[in-house]
Design an enzyme around this catalytic site. Structure first.
Site, short mmCIF file in Angstrom:
data_model
loop_
_atom_site.label_atom_id
_atom_site.label_comp_id
_atom_site.label_asym_id
_atom_site.label_seq_id
_atom_site.Cartn_x
_atom_site.Cartn_y
_atom_site.Cartn_z
N LYS A 88 2.87 3.08 -4.79
CA LYS A 88 1.44 3.38 -4.94
C LYS A 88 1.12 4.88 -5.05
CE LYS A 88 -0.15 -0.86 -2.81
NZ LYS A 88 -1.10 -1.69 -3.49
N TYR B 51 2.67 -8.07 3.56
CA TYR B 51 2.98 -8.26 2.14
C TYR B 51 3.92 -7.14 1.72
CZ TYR B 51 2.24 -8.63 -2.92
OH TYR B 51 2.42 -8.77 -4.28
N ASP C 184 8.05 -0.28 5.50
CA ASP C 184 7.44 -0.34 4.18
C ASP C 184 6.22 0.58 4.16
OD1 ASP C 184 6.06 -0.92 1.86
OD2 ASP C 184 6.32 -3.09 2.00
N1 PMP Z 1 4.48 -3.32 0.13
C1 PMP Z 1 3.22 -3.24 0.54
C2 PMP Z 1 2.95 -2.93 1.99
C3 PMP Z 1 2.17 -3.44 -0.35
O1 PMP Z 1 0.90 -3.39 0.07
C4 PMP Z 1 2.47 -3.71 -1.70
C5 PMP Z 1 1.38 -3.91 -2.74
N2 PMP Z 1 0.12 -4.15 -2.30
C6 PMP Z 1 3.81 -3.79 -2.08
C7 PMP Z 1 4.80 -3.57 -1.15
C8 PMP Z 1 4.18 -4.09 -3.50
O2 PMP Z 1 3.93 -3.00 -4.29
P1 PMP Z 1 3.74 -3.18 -5.88
O3 PMP Z 1 2.45 -3.88 -6.06
O4 PMP Z 1 3.75 -1.77 -6.40
O5 PMP Z 1 4.89 -3.97 -6.36
#
Ligand code: PMP
Length: 442
Positions: free
Chosen positions: A277, A146, A249
């Protein structure tokens, strides 16, 4: 659900009159929480308190956004100072440069840094940058990963019935939402993770068309699944051999598994990486960073990245304070996190073994998840879809609410150990888990 949550129930009913499912994300709605979610009113350290005054040990920590726990004094002081002197300006700021300098120091691949607000935005910007820089349209994304809710990423990102996944060599693309741009997924190539041969195959099929490979360093949105030894290196090498950019990521893993995230832990140097985060300590601050030569494509808006809230001053004050806390004493903080998480995981494994309830506990340092399965381990997305009992896990997590333990009720989302958690929290949690396992009512 704890027996005394009448005020949460009442507020949920009120919320339904003004919001869909009473909130702003389906993750916080009935799909995960059943009849109604708990409304949390305040928090301190490792504890959160709901409207009815019930106290919980929080292992979700705002989906991992709080590496220092709730209301850490350094963060409170930093943000107070920021808002007193101006939360945000239509101007460049010194704190922006300072945080970029800190990132450059702890993340060697971050030759240049650009700030955004959310993990989604950072990943979206990284893909645009990769496309702009290489002039190629497609990118490779892995099953079960994700990267946020941008249209091009919203494919095979959640668990699905195994019968709908198709054959491994040619996964069926499953869009995660209605309303996506009709063409958005055309250029997204989906491949099973932890399988270098599969990546080689699609590079061959789409030769000269692929701008980037984007991957999580640890599969963190499907429980916790580790890369096979050498896999991330293999991906990096395959990408470079074929003129493709390697994007890591680190939204989840950044400032979490090590100060420098997965790239430090696994010893890799991505072309671009994305952060979110934990960086903002509860404030919407994110970043993408990478090789200078690639990042230079942003100059003069060549590859456009705009945003009124980019590099929010209040958020960056929080980020600066948090990064200074996390990197104190040469990584001692992380040694403490890993040790405490080790105790929690070992205790959970022992309890499950003693109870006879089939489950595995998978973790990388302070990121952990309990997976209800008869398998000895869950090694990939397809195994997760095929053999993890998500409903049972949800009932288990909701039963833990009754015992004052707040773990994610979604089997796909992991728990997080922070500097605010203590041995006492681990002890109380293990006792509660033991009780729920003994009752067997889940
Ligand atoms: N990349 C990863 C690996 C994530 O786990 C998440 C959110 N869980 C995101 C991107 C998206 O981040 P945000 O919710 O701050 O948009």
């Amino acid at each position: 659900m704890p027996s005394k949550t009448a005020k949460s129930k009442e507020l949920y009913e009120r919320a339904l009159k003004v919001m869909i499912e009473g909130g702003s994300s389906p993750s916080r709605g009935p799909a995960n929480y059943g009849d109604y979610p708990l409304f949390i009113q305040r928090a301190k350290g490792s504890r959160i308190f709901d409207l009815d005054g019930n106290e919980y040990i929080d292992w979700m920590m705002a989906y991992g956004a709080l590496p220092l726990g709730h209301a850490h004094p350094s963060i409170v002081a930093a943000v107070e100072e920021a808002v007193r002197t101006g939360a945000h300006f239509a101007a460049a700021t010194e704190v922006e440069v300072e945080v970029a300098e800190i990132l450059q120091k702890i993340i060697p691949s971050a030759e240049r840094v650009c700030f955004a607000n959310t993990g989604t935005e950072a990943a979206m910007a990284a893909i645009r940058l990769a496309r702009g820089y290489t002039g190629k349209p497609k990118f490779i994304k892995f099953e079960g990963h994700y990267h946020g809710w941008y249209d091009d990423f919203l494919v095979n990102a959640h668990p699905h019935l195994t019968t709908s996944l198709g054959y491994r060599n040619d996964p069926i693309k499953i869009a995660e939402s209605s309303g996506l741009n009709r063409h958005s997924l055309e250029d997204t190539i989906v491949v099973p993770w932890n399988d270098l041969r599969a990546v080689e195959r699609v590079i061959e099929t789409h030769r000269g068309q692929i701008a980037a490979i984007i991957t999580e360093g640890v599969m963190a949105n499907m429980g916790i699944i580790l890369p096979e030894p050498g896999y991330l290196w293999g991906l990096f090498e395959l990408a470079h051999k074929n003129g493709i950019l390697f994007i890591l990521d680190e939204t989840v893993t950044g400032f979490r598994v090590a100060p420098g995230g997965c790239q430090e832990y696994f010893g890799i140097k991505p072309d671009l990486s994305t952060f979110g985060k934990a960086m903002g300590c509860g404030f919407p601050v994110a970043a993408f960073a990478g090789r200078q030569e690639i990042m230079e494509a942003l100059a003069w808006g060549g590859v456009l990245h705009h945003g009124t809230q980019n590099a929010s001053r209040a958020g960056l004050f929080a980020a600066r304070a948090s990064l200074l806390e996390l990197t104190r004493n040469e990584g001692q903080v992380f040694a403490g996190l890993w040790s405490l998480a080790g105790k929690l995981c070992a205790g959970l494994r022992r309890l499950f073994q003693e109870s006879g309830v089939e489950a595995v506990v998978q973790n990388l340092g302070p990121m952990l998840q309990i997976l209800f399965t008869g398998q000895p381990a869950i090694r990939d997305y397809r195994e997760f879809c095929a053999s993890v009992d998500r409903k049972k896990y949800q009932r288990f997590a909701l039963a833990l609410f009754d015992e004052g333990i707040y773990m994610s009720p979604s089997a796909a989302l992991h728990s997080v150990v922070t500097t605010a958690h203590s041995e006492e929290d681990v002890g109380i949690t293990l006792e509660a888990v033991g009780k729920v396992l003994k009752n067997g009512k889940f």
